[in-house]
Design a protein around this motif. Sequence first.
Motif, PDB file in Angstrom:
ATOM      1  N   VAL A  21       0.855  -1.194   0.000  1.00  0.00           N
ATOM      2  CA  VAL A  21       0.000   0.000   0.000  1.00  0.00           C
ATOM      3  C   VAL A  21       0.890   1.243   0.000  1.00  0.00           C
ATOM      4  O   VAL A  21       2.055   1.190   0.408  1.00  0.00           O
ATOM      5  CB  VAL A  21      -0.937   0.074   1.243  1.00  0.00           C
ATOM      6  N   VAL A  22       0.293   2.340  -0.465  1.00  0.00           N
ATOM      7  CA  VAL A  22       1.000   3.615  -0.475  1.00  0.00           C
ATOM      8  C   VAL A  22       0.322   4.492   0.571  1.00  0.00           C
ATOM      9  O   VAL A  22      -0.896   4.677   0.540  1.00  0.00           O
ATOM     10  CB  VAL A  22       0.918   4.254  -1.882  1.00  0.00           C
ATOM     11  N   ILE A  23       1.102   4.993   1.520  1.00  0.00           N
ATOM     12  CA  ILE A  23       0.533   5.780   2.625  1.00  0.00           C
ATOM     13  C   ILE A  23       1.004   7.225   2.532  1.00  0.00           C
ATOM     14  O   ILE A  23       2.214   7.500   2.498  1.00  0.00           O
ATOM     15  CB  ILE A  23       0.912   5.162   3.996  1.00  0.00           C
ATOM     16  N   PHE A  24       0.028   8.130   2.455  1.00  0.00           N
ATOM     17  CA  PHE A  24       0.300   9.558   2.316  1.00  0.00           C
ATOM     18  C   PHE A  24      -0.004  10.243   3.652  1.00  0.00           C
ATOM     19  O   PHE A  24      -1.100  10.116   4.192  1.00  0.00           O
ATOM     20  CB  PHE A  24      -0.594  10.113   1.191  1.00  0.00           C
ATOM     21  N   ASN A  47       6.289  14.083  10.292  1.00  0.00           N
ATOM     22  CA  ASN A  47       5.958  12.785  10.895  1.00  0.00           C
ATOM     23  C   ASN A  47       6.390  11.605  10.022  1.00  0.00           C
ATOM     24  O   ASN A  47       6.795  10.561  10.549  1.00  0.00           O
ATOM     25  CB  ASN A  47       4.455  12.690  11.185  1.00  0.00           C
ATOM     26  N   SER A  48       6.320  11.765   8.697  1.00  0.00           N
ATOM     27  CA  SER A  48       6.750  10.635   7.864  1.00  0.00           C
ATOM     28  C   SER A  48       8.264  10.460   7.981  1.00  0.00           C
ATOM     29  O   SER A  48       8.757   9.337   8.023  1.00  0.00           O
ATOM     30  CB  SER A  48       6.291  10.777   6.410  1.00  0.00           C
ATOM     31  N   LYS A  49       8.997  11.580   8.087  1.00  0.00           N
ATOM     32  CA  LYS A  49      10.464  11.488   8.222  1.00  0.00           C
ATOM     33  C   LYS A  49      10.843  10.883   9.585  1.00  0.00           C
ATOM     34  O   LYS A  49      11.718  10.021   9.667  1.00  0.00           O
ATOM     35  CB  LYS A  49      11.080  12.896   8.068  1.00  0.00           C
ATOM     36  N   HIS A  66       6.198  -2.373   8.811  1.00  0.00           N
ATOM     37  CA  HIS A  66       5.538  -2.438   7.495  1.00  0.00           C
ATOM     38  C   HIS A  66       6.242  -1.588   6.434  1.00  0.00           C
ATOM     39  O   HIS A  66       5.952  -1.718   5.253  1.00  0.00           O
ATOM     40  CB  HIS A  66       4.056  -2.030   7.608  1.00  0.00           C
ATOM     41  N   LEU A  67       7.202  -0.738   6.846  1.00  0.00           N
ATOM     42  CA  LEU A  67       7.795   0.216   5.899  1.00  0.00           C
ATOM     43  C   LEU A  67       8.725  -0.485   4.896  1.00  0.00           C
ATOM     44  O   LEU A  67       9.651  -1.184   5.281  1.00  0.00           O
ATOM     45  CB  LEU A  67       8.576   1.297   6.667  1.00  0.00           C
ATOM     46  N   LEU A  68       8.454  -0.277   3.604  1.00  0.00           N
ATOM     47  CA  LEU A  68       9.287  -0.883   2.556  1.00  0.00           C
ATOM     48  C   LEU A  68      10.210   0.147   1.931  1.00  0.00           C
ATOM     49  O   LEU A  68      11.387  -0.110   1.725  1.00  0.00           O
ATOM     50  CB  LEU A  68       8.389  -1.484   1.461  1.00  0.00           C
ATOM     51  N   LYS A  69       9.649   1.318   1.613  1.00  0.00           N
ATOM     52  CA  LYS A  69      10.435   2.299   0.860  1.00  0.00           C
ATOM     53  C   LYS A  69       9.839   3.690   1.020  1.00  0.00           C
ATOM     54  O   LYS A  69       8.613   3.816   1.149  1.00  0.00           O
ATOM     55  CB  LYS A  69      10.371   1.898  -0.623  1.00  0.00           C
ATOM     56  N   ARG A  74       6.328  12.849   1.785  1.00  0.00           N
ATOM     57  CA  ARG A  74       5.095  12.588   2.544  1.00  0.00           C
ATOM     58  C   ARG A  74       4.559  11.183   2.329  1.00  0.00           C
ATOM     59  O   ARG A  74       3.468  10.861   2.808  1.00  0.00           O
ATOM     60  CB  ARG A  74       3.969  13.509   2.057  1.00  0.00           C
ATOM     61  N   THR A  75       5.268  10.377   1.538  1.00  0.00           N
ATOM     62  CA  THR A  75       4.647   9.132   1.083  1.00  0.00           C
ATOM     63  C   THR A  75       5.558   7.921   1.293  1.00  0.00           C
ATOM     64  O   THR A  75       6.727   7.946   0.896  1.00  0.00           O
ATOM     65  CB  THR A  75       4.275   9.259  -0.417  1.00  0.00           C
TER      66      THR A  75
END
Length: 237
Positions: A21-24, A47-49, A66-69, A74-75
């Motif tokens: 999934v892509v999370i923005f 927050n994403s950083k 869950h983080l892949l890339k 922001r994404t």
Amino acid sequence: MEFLYEGKAKRVFKGENENEVVIFYKDDATAFNNLKKGTIENKGIVNSKITEILYGYLEKAGIKTHLLKVIDERTHLCQRVSIIPLEVIVRNIMAGSGSKRLGIEEGSPLNSPIIEICYKKDELNDPLINDYHAISLGLATREDLDEIYRETLKINELLQEFFKKCNLTLVDFKIEFGKNSKGEIILADEISPDTCRLWDMSTGQKMDKDRFRRDLGNVEEAYLAVLQRVTKEGDQC
Ligand code: UDP
């Protein structure tokens, strides 16, 4: 991209692969179960950083996330999981609703970390439950809970150590777990000043979402200061 879901702070889209999934990350801020709404400028970027750096650190220490890339500022590209509908809260120092519920003054130290679980249900204000509820309601199995608690205590140790080097006290935080396509329980969602209480170790100043919740001012500045400290520490580990 096919839209899947919009939460209070994020938008989720289908990835190219069905297991992704892509999370923005949005700038929207909410508190008190949506009663207070606002915007914290550039919060999504900050927050994403912060999540990226902390997840990188936790991964290195053997925590599955869950983080892949990172796609852009922001994404994030993440593993698709089915979220276990529990908010797992860890308290190292009494604060917030924990203080209110138990009548213990904010800032009181605890003899050992407290783990609480809340049923993720906005319309009920995420009620506090216990293991018996979680198992009986089919939210998680005994084995799931044992693994979640084991991982949570490890994550708490690691984050406390990391934030200490940033001159920040990790007062409490909330995390969420999900099950991926292989059935593994992994850390999902974010870890940021939205989901942690962080107090400056020298001044005691609040450096987290309480500045927004309690109208303390300098919200953006506090989030940016956390990002700067976390980035500096992240570069060293
Ligand atoms: N928290 C969160 N999302 C929630 C509830 C709590 O991220 O829906 C975080 C909160 O920022 C704090 C910790 O979990 O760091 C403990 O929050 P508490 O239960 O004290 O609730 P609050 O006082 O924030 O209502």
